[in-house]
Design an enzyme around this catalytic site. Structure first.
Site, PDB file in Angstrom:
ATOM      1  N   ARG A 185      -9.024   1.033   8.780  1.00  0.00           N
ATOM      2  CA  ARG A 185      -8.720  -0.313   9.686  1.00  0.00           C
ATOM      3  C   ARG A 185     -10.033  -0.978  10.613  1.00  0.00           C
ATOM      4  NH1 ARG A 185      -3.000   0.844   8.750  1.00  0.00           N
ATOM      5  NH2 ARG A 185      -1.615  -1.435   9.271  1.00  0.00           N
ATOM      6  N   LYS A 234       0.920  -1.094   0.439  1.00  0.00           N
ATOM      7  CA  LYS A 234       0.128   0.279   0.155  1.00  0.00           C
ATOM      8  C   LYS A 234       0.884   1.356   0.214  1.00  0.00           C
ATOM      9  CE  LYS A 234      -2.013  -0.815   3.655  1.00  0.00           C
ATOM     10  NZ  LYS A 234      -1.507  -1.911   4.217  1.00  0.00           N
ATOM     11  N   ARG A 282      11.832  -5.935   5.108  1.00  0.00           N
ATOM     12  CA  ARG A 282      11.160  -3.932   5.022  1.00  0.00           C
ATOM     13  C   ARG A 282      12.478  -2.994   4.779  1.00  0.00           C
ATOM     14  NH1 ARG A 282       5.565  -1.875   5.190  1.00  0.00           N
ATOM     15  NH2 ARG A 282       5.457  -2.679   7.376  1.00  0.00           N
ATOM     16  N   ARG A 341      -0.121  -8.402  13.487  1.00  0.00           N
ATOM     17  CA  ARG A 341      -0.663  -7.844  12.811  1.00  0.00           C
ATOM     18  C   ARG A 341      -1.822  -7.959  11.672  1.00  0.00           C
ATOM     19  NH1 ARG A 341       4.471  -5.461  10.502  1.00  0.00           N
ATOM     20  NH2 ARG A 341       3.756  -3.908   9.380  1.00  0.00           N
ATOM     21  N   ARG A 383      11.712  -1.383  11.042  1.00  0.00           N
ATOM     22  CA  ARG A 383      10.496  -1.039  12.145  1.00  0.00           C
ATOM     23  C   ARG A 383      10.115  -1.642  13.340  1.00  0.00           C
ATOM     24  NH1 ARG A 383       5.640   0.288   8.134  1.00  0.00           N
ATOM     25  NH2 ARG A 383       4.047  -1.272   9.793  1.00  0.00           N
TER      26      ARG A 383
HETATM   27  P1  ADP Z   1       2.022  -1.821   3.201  1.00  0.00           P
HETATM   28  O1  ADP Z   1       2.068   0.024   3.044  1.00  0.00           O
HETATM   29  O2  ADP Z   1       0.405  -2.492   2.465  1.00  0.00           O
HETATM   30  O3  ADP Z   1       2.441  -2.261   4.586  1.00  0.00           O
HETATM   31  P2  ADP Z   1       4.902  -1.404   1.803  1.00  0.00           P
HETATM   32  O4  ADP Z   1       4.225  -1.457   0.422  1.00  0.00           O
HETATM   33  O5  ADP Z   1       5.367  -1.090   2.952  1.00  0.00           O
HETATM   34  O6  ADP Z   1       3.744  -2.532   2.969  1.00  0.00           O
HETATM   35  O7  ADP Z   1       6.150  -3.135   0.698  1.00  0.00           O
HETATM   36  C1  ADP Z   1       6.132  -4.065   2.048  1.00  0.00           C
HETATM   37  C2  ADP Z   1       7.337  -3.934   1.767  1.00  0.00           C
HETATM   38  O8  ADP Z   1       7.209  -5.246   0.773  1.00  0.00           O
HETATM   39  C3  ADP Z   1       8.424  -3.494   0.884  1.00  0.00           C
HETATM   40  O9  ADP Z   1       9.780  -3.638   1.939  1.00  0.00           O
HETATM   41  C4  ADP Z   1       8.935  -3.501  -0.288  1.00  0.00           C
HETATM   42  O10 ADP Z   1       9.802  -2.297  -0.515  1.00  0.00           O
HETATM   43  C5  ADP Z   1       7.954  -4.122  -0.234  1.00  0.00           C
HETATM   44  N1  ADP Z   1       7.288  -4.555  -1.935  1.00  0.00           N
HETATM   45  C6  ADP Z   1       5.730  -3.693  -1.868  1.00  0.00           C
HETATM   46  N2  ADP Z   1       5.672  -4.051  -2.790  1.00  0.00           N
HETATM   47  C7  ADP Z   1       5.815  -5.340  -4.073  1.00  0.00           C
HETATM   48  C8  ADP Z   1       6.237  -5.445  -4.643  1.00  0.00           C
HETATM   49  N3  ADP Z   1       5.603  -5.546  -5.582  1.00  0.00           N
HETATM   50  N4  ADP Z   1       7.016  -7.096  -5.290  1.00  0.00           N
HETATM   51  C9  ADP Z   1       7.704  -6.780  -4.008  1.00  0.00           C
HETATM   52  N5  ADP Z   1       8.069  -6.363  -3.116  1.00  0.00           N
HETATM   53  C10 ADP Z   1       6.883  -5.090  -3.112  1.00  0.00           C
HETATM   54  P1  AMP Z   2       0.664   0.922   8.919  1.00  0.00           P
HETATM   55  O1  AMP Z   2       1.888   1.844   8.991  1.00  0.00           O
HETATM   56  O2  AMP Z   2       0.020   1.031   8.467  1.00  0.00           O
HETATM   57  O3  AMP Z   2       2.179  -0.523   8.522  1.00  0.00           O
HETATM   58  O4  AMP Z   2       0.282   1.070  10.433  1.00  0.00           O
HETATM   59  C1  AMP Z   2       1.482   0.179  11.776  1.00  0.00           C
HETATM   60  C2  AMP Z   2       0.832   0.394  12.518  1.00  0.00           C
HETATM   61  O5  AMP Z   2      -0.023   1.448  13.006  1.00  0.00           O
HETATM   62  C3  AMP Z   2      -0.522  -0.549  12.742  1.00  0.00           C
HETATM   63  O6  AMP Z   2      -0.118  -2.094  13.601  1.00  0.00           O
HETATM   64  C4  AMP Z   2      -1.046   0.177  14.493  1.00  0.00           C
HETATM   65  O7  AMP Z   2      -0.182  -0.063  14.951  1.00  0.00           O
HETATM   66  C5  AMP Z   2      -1.669   1.480  13.807  1.00  0.00           C
HETATM   67  N1  AMP Z   2      -1.751   2.547  12.824  1.00  0.00           N
HETATM   68  C6  AMP Z   2      -2.093   2.811  11.545  1.00  0.00           C
HETATM   69  N2  AMP Z   2      -3.113   3.037  11.029  1.00  0.00           N
HETATM   70  C7  AMP Z   2      -3.884   2.513  11.674  1.00  0.00           C
HETATM   71  C8  AMP Z   2      -5.463   3.162  11.748  1.00  0.00           C
HETATM   72  N3  AMP Z   2      -6.093   3.157  11.040  1.00  0.00           N
HETATM   73  N4  AMP Z   2      -6.013   1.875  13.045  1.00  0.00           N
HETATM   74  C9  AMP Z   2      -5.141   1.867  13.720  1.00  0.00           C
HETATM   75  N5  AMP Z   2      -4.219   1.945  14.314  1.00  0.00           N
HETATM   76  C10 AMP Z   2      -3.052   1.810  12.695  1.00  0.00           C
END
Ligand code: ADP
Ligand code: AMP
Length: 218
Positions: free
Chosen positions: A90, A15, A129, A173, A162
């Protein structure tokens, strides 16, 4: 025309990665509640302190905390022509609160993209990541490495793993996602707003699928 977009999907679905690209392409802000909460935690604000223990444990932060943040953010001028919500809503109560806020602000309807990725791929992505605390860009040690190890291509910031990208918090999560967030797919599908997109494949290929889904009237 406003572009009021939500990217739904499990942790690790991509995302944030795609929201950054869509924001640059469409000239509208990415609104990531995760990034906003991490900034508040870093700055040690009362809100950040309240959110910290939930975030570190991989649990959702209480609805009223995030809804307040999003409501304030959506009221800003740069979100008038549209926005990309990433990581919000969420829960069903968050989605209902968002509907109320958008109505109050007189905004066009939402378009919702559900980025679908199987669990084994989510685990592989989350396990490697790397994140930039300065600009929010994300990388992966193998799948999407930065040009220079440990350094953000976009802003030169030092990349970190992270605190919640550790096995125990990742499992929690994913549980939270299945219990509380996955029902949103149905919520938006019933409203005729949701389109599913396959999130497996090259970053640019996935981006193309999202843009195509939006163009075809998601
Ligand atoms: P989210 O925001 O949904 O938690 P991220 O955008 O942070 O996910 O992506 C999670 C991990 O996967 C990151 O390390 C990112 O670089 C990697 N990633 C995202 N999209 C792809 C893809 N299409 N192919 C390979 N790796 C990806
Ligand atoms: P994310 O960066 O989207 O993976 O979010 C990291 C963490 O932030 C999550 O595991 C939750 O603890 C908190 N968080 C982010 N967005 C929300 C949301 N919309 N509602 C509740 N908790 C959230």
């Amino acid at each position: 025309m406003q572009r009021n977009l939500i990217l739904l999907g499990a942790p690790g679905a991509g995302k944030g990665t795609q929201a950054q690209r869509l924001a640059a392409r469409f000239g509208i802000p990415q609104i990531s509640t995760g990034d906003m909460l991490r900034a508040a935690r870093r700055e040690g604000t009362p809100l950040g302190k309240k959110a910290e223990s939930f975030m570190n444990a991989g649990q959702l932060v209480p609805d009223e905390v995030v809804v307040g943040l999003v409501e304030e953010r959506l009221g800003k001028d740069d979100a008038k022509l549209g926005f990309i919500l990433d990581g919000f809503p969420r829960t069903i109560p968050q989605a209902q609160a968002l509907d109320t806020v958008l109505k109050k602000l007189g905004r066009d309807p939402l378009r919702v993209i559900d980025v679908q990725v199987p669990e084994a791929t989510l685990l592989e992505r989350l396990g490697g990541r790397l994140s930039c605390p300065k600009c929010g860009a994300t990388y992966h040690v193998r799948l999407n490495p930065p040009k220079q190890a440990g350094i953000c291509d976009a802003c030169g910031g030092a990349l970190v793993t992270r605190a919640d990208d550790q096995p125990e918090a990742i499992s929690q999560r994913l549980r939270e996602y299945h219990d509380k967030t996955a029902p949103l797919v149905d919520y938006y599908r019933k409203a005729g707003l949701e389109r599913a997109v396959d999130g497996v494949g090259d970053l640019e290929v996935v981006l193309g699928r999202i843009i195509e889904a939006l163009a075809s009237g998601a």
